[in-house]
Design a protein around this motif. Structure first.
Motif, PDB file in Angstrom:
ATOM      1  N   SER A 114       0.899  -8.964   5.445  1.00 12.65           N
ATOM      2  CA  SER A 114       2.098  -7.994   4.234  1.00 12.65           C
ATOM      3  C   SER A 114       1.183  -6.650   4.220  1.00 12.65           C
ATOM      4  O   SER A 114       1.685  -5.774   3.993  1.00 12.65           O
ATOM      5  N   LEU A 115      -0.241  -6.624   3.603  1.00 13.07           N
ATOM      6  CA  LEU A 115      -0.847  -5.936   3.517  1.00 13.07           C
ATOM      7  C   LEU A 115      -1.404  -4.188   5.021  1.00 13.07           C
ATOM      8  O   LEU A 115      -1.369  -3.554   4.975  1.00 13.07           O
ATOM      9  N   VAL A 129       1.745  -2.401  -1.337  1.00 14.73           N
ATOM     10  CA  VAL A 129       2.269  -2.577  -0.999  1.00 14.73           C
ATOM     11  C   VAL A 129       3.153  -3.606  -2.222  1.00 14.73           C
ATOM     12  O   VAL A 129       2.581  -4.173  -2.824  1.00 14.73           O
TER      13      VAL A 129
END
Length: 205
Positions: A114-115, A129
């Motif tokens: 996700s990052l 994020v």
């Protein structure tokens, strides 16, 4: 970055890779002596994932170089070097402990995915994020670390290892707070904090 900061950046990354390589070699050596200890391999892989990928993180817009943050980050990152990887007390079967570790590693991978490259060692602003597991808690990657540590401790228990885990997570709590102090300068992150209330464990912290 200034020349001094750039030199420090290169030095820290080089030292980190050397220490990580040493730990992996020692872990593999112990595993070869007792191939039932799969938690050693999972733990070594988790540290490669944590520390190794951080070496390729995006250069941040702003980073916390304060002495306290630097010391806490170094201790919380290299804590694995202090673990006793000699056989300890197995509180649960090895396979169950490894399963707990794998769950922690998968959460780390999800958080890192996700990052993308917006993660690293020192507290820094690499962009905010708010997707994936970050919709539930603010630091899911740290939760993954915690679960992985618990799995390792469950199959390699000892007073020394327990003390290291407790000290390490006291330092991680400080690290999280310092990280948020820096990120909260960003209006986007302040809005995110107002929507996602818990840092690590819902209802606790």
């Amino acid at each position: 970055m200034t020349r001094t900061q750039l030199a420090a950046e290169i030095g820290i990354r080089g030292l980190t890779m050397a220490l990580l390589g040493l730990f992996v070699a020692l872990s593999v050596h112990q595993f070869m002596r007792d191939t039932s200890r799969i938690t050693l391999l999972v733990f070594a892989f988790a540290e490669v994932l944590t520390v190794g990928l951080a070496m390729f993180s995006r250069v941040p817009r702003e980073r916390d170089w304060k002495p306290l943050s630097l010391v806490v980050t170094i201790c919380a990152t290299f804590y694995f070097l202090a673990f006793s990887i000699e056989p300890g007390v197995r509180l649960v079967p090895e396979a169950l402990a490894a399963g707990i570790q794998v769950a922690g590693v998968l959460l780390q991978i999800y958080a890192k995915w996700s990052l993308r490259r917006s993660f690293g060692l020192l507290p820094a602003n690499r962009g905010v994020v708010v997707v994936g597991p970050y919709r539930v808690i603010r630091h899911p990657m740290y939760l993954g670390y915690l679960v992985t540590d618990i799995g390792f401790l469950a199959a390699n228990f000892g007073v020394r290892n327990l003390a290291i885990v407790l000290v390490q997570w006291a330092l991680q709590a400080v690290r999280i707070v310092k990280e948020e102090q820096l990120l909260s300068k960003d209006a986007t992150y302040r809005d995110y904090m107002s929507r996602v209330c818990y840092r690590l464990i819902r209802g606790v912290f």
